[in-house]
Design a protein around this motif. Structure first.
Motif, PDB file in Angstrom:
ATOM      1  N   LEU A  95       0.831  -1.200   0.000  1.00  0.00           N
ATOM      2  CA  LEU A  95       0.000   0.000   0.000  1.00  0.00           C
ATOM      3  C   LEU A  95       0.867   1.251   0.000  1.00  0.00           C
ATOM      4  N   ASP A  96       1.928   1.202   0.776  1.00  0.00           N
ATOM      5  CA  ASP A  96       2.865   2.322   0.835  1.00  0.00           C
ATOM      6  C   ASP A  96       3.502   2.560  -0.532  1.00  0.00           C
ATOM      7  N   LEU A  97       3.846   1.483  -1.228  1.00  0.00           N
ATOM      8  CA  LEU A  97       4.428   1.611  -2.555  1.00  0.00           C
ATOM      9  C   LEU A  97       3.470   2.295  -3.528  1.00  0.00           C
ATOM     10  N   GLY A  98       2.170   2.089  -3.323  1.00  0.00           N
ATOM     11  CA  GLY A  98       1.203   2.781  -4.166  1.00  0.00           C
ATOM     12  C   GLY A  98       1.346   4.291  -4.053  1.00  0.00           C
ATOM     13  N   THR A  99       1.594   4.768  -2.827  1.00  0.00           N
ATOM     14  CA  THR A  99       1.816   6.204  -2.616  1.00  0.00           C
ATOM     15  C   THR A  99       3.068   6.660  -3.345  1.00  0.00           C
ATOM     16  N   HIS A 100       4.142   5.887  -3.225  1.00  0.00           N
ATOM     17  CA  HIS A 100       5.416   6.278  -3.833  1.00  0.00           C
ATOM     18  C   HIS A 100       5.338   6.256  -5.365  1.00  0.00           C
ATOM     19  N   ILE A 101       4.603   5.299  -5.905  1.00  0.00           N
ATOM     20  CA  ILE A 101       4.437   5.251  -7.360  1.00  0.00           C
ATOM     21  C   ILE A 101       3.663   6.470  -7.847  1.00  0.00           C
TER      22      ILE A 101
END
Length: 315
Positions: A95-101
């Motif tokens: 989920l955190d990676l979704g923010t970074h992407i």
């Protein structure tokens, strides 16, 4: 009343949650966020201090680990480690990676960090407006006897066990306060320094050229909240950072490090914990009006009380 907070990370997030609990619907809160612990991982721009605030204010943070999203999985991180594009000591949830992407896509499209803050903040009703201290990349480098390493490597991988000789922000000379940060400081009725790390969360914000001048010229009173209680850090490894710049790990020493505004520093007032009441008179004599109150942010009620005490001192 318009309140502006300066800081970053978990300590700042807990304080701002208390402040949000305390203020009325007619008040507003702006937070000028440290961006110097941001960095690039697997081609993605990671912003730990901002995201700690974003997730906490949105109510989607992992309160057990103290960072990242709740109910996380880490399948993608495992693949990144397998491909060798991300260090194994730095794990990002899916989920955190979704923010970074999303952040990286907007930055690659030419949007500023301020634009990205607005986009990310619009997903949830935060009750707070977040502003980057600067739109310039100013990643912190830690100077060691073996050379320079990124702050995140020193902090996360080495847990600050490698002695630091100093900290430097890349490109800091060409940076400037973001427009949102400038406006939030100039128009504030109260300015508060959160109980964040004085060296690597508050320090880089103050290092942005023009930021100290903005604070010294602000019409609002500036009150800081100590993140050091009874000679110990509340969270994290701020003691290692303070030692690197020659500052004692104490509430009094940190206030002296910031300095009194009347003497060229930035503080008008300072909150210390009751256990540090001995610092009240010496700091007051230096021109920093100091009060000793309970500072542990244990729950919403205690956090709101600390916020109330800080605003009361400023006003």
């Amino acid at each position: 009343m318009r309140i502006t907070v300066i800081g970053g990370g978990v300590g700042c997030a807990r304080f701002v949650l208390g402040l949000r609990e305390y203020v009325s619907s007619e008040d507003s809160i702006d937070v000028v966020v440290n961006t110097a612990d941001d960095w690039w991982v697997s081609g993605l721009r990671i912003a730990p201090d901002h995201d700690s605030l974003l997730y906490a204010l949105a109510g989607v943070n992992d309160t057990v680990r103290g960072w990242g999203r709740s109910d996380e999985t880490e399948r993608v991180a495992g693949e990144l480690h397998a491909w060798g594009t991300a260090p194994e000591w730095f794990t990002l949830g899916d989920l955190d990676l979704g923010t970074h992407i999303a952040r990286t896509a907007w930055l690659r499209a030419g949007e500023s960090v301020s634009d990205v803050y607005r986009r990310l903040g619009s997903r949830w009703d935060l009750g707070v407006t977040l502003h980057p201290a600067t739109d310039t990349e100013i990643d912190t480098q830690v100077i060691t006897d073996e050379g320079r390493i990124h702050f995140q490597e020193w902090w996360v991988k080495h847990r600050s066990q490698i002695p630091a000789r100093g900290f430097e922000q890349l490109n800091i000379a060409s940076a400037a306060p973001s427009e949102g940060a400038r406006e939030a400081i100039e128009n504030a009725d109260v300015i508060l320094l959160a109980p964040s790390n004085p060296v690597v969360s508050i320090g880089p914000v103050l290092a942005v050229p023009g930021m100290r001048d903005l604070l010294r010229g602000a019409r609002a009173k500036i009150v800081g909240v100590s993140g050091i209680i009874d000679g110990s850090v509340v969270r994290g490894m701020a003691d290692a950072c303070l030692s690197a710049i020659g500052v004692e790990t104490s509430a009094r020493a940190v206030a002296e490090h910031y300095g009194a505004r009347k003497a060229g520093g930035i503080l008008d007032g300072w909150l210390v914990d009751e256990t540090d009441a001995a610092a009240v008179d010496p700091l007051t004599a230096l021109g920093i009006r100091t009060r000793a109150v309970p500072l542990w942010l244990r729950d919403p009620a205690s956090s709101a009380q600390v916020a109330r005490d800080a605003v009361a001192l400023a006003r």
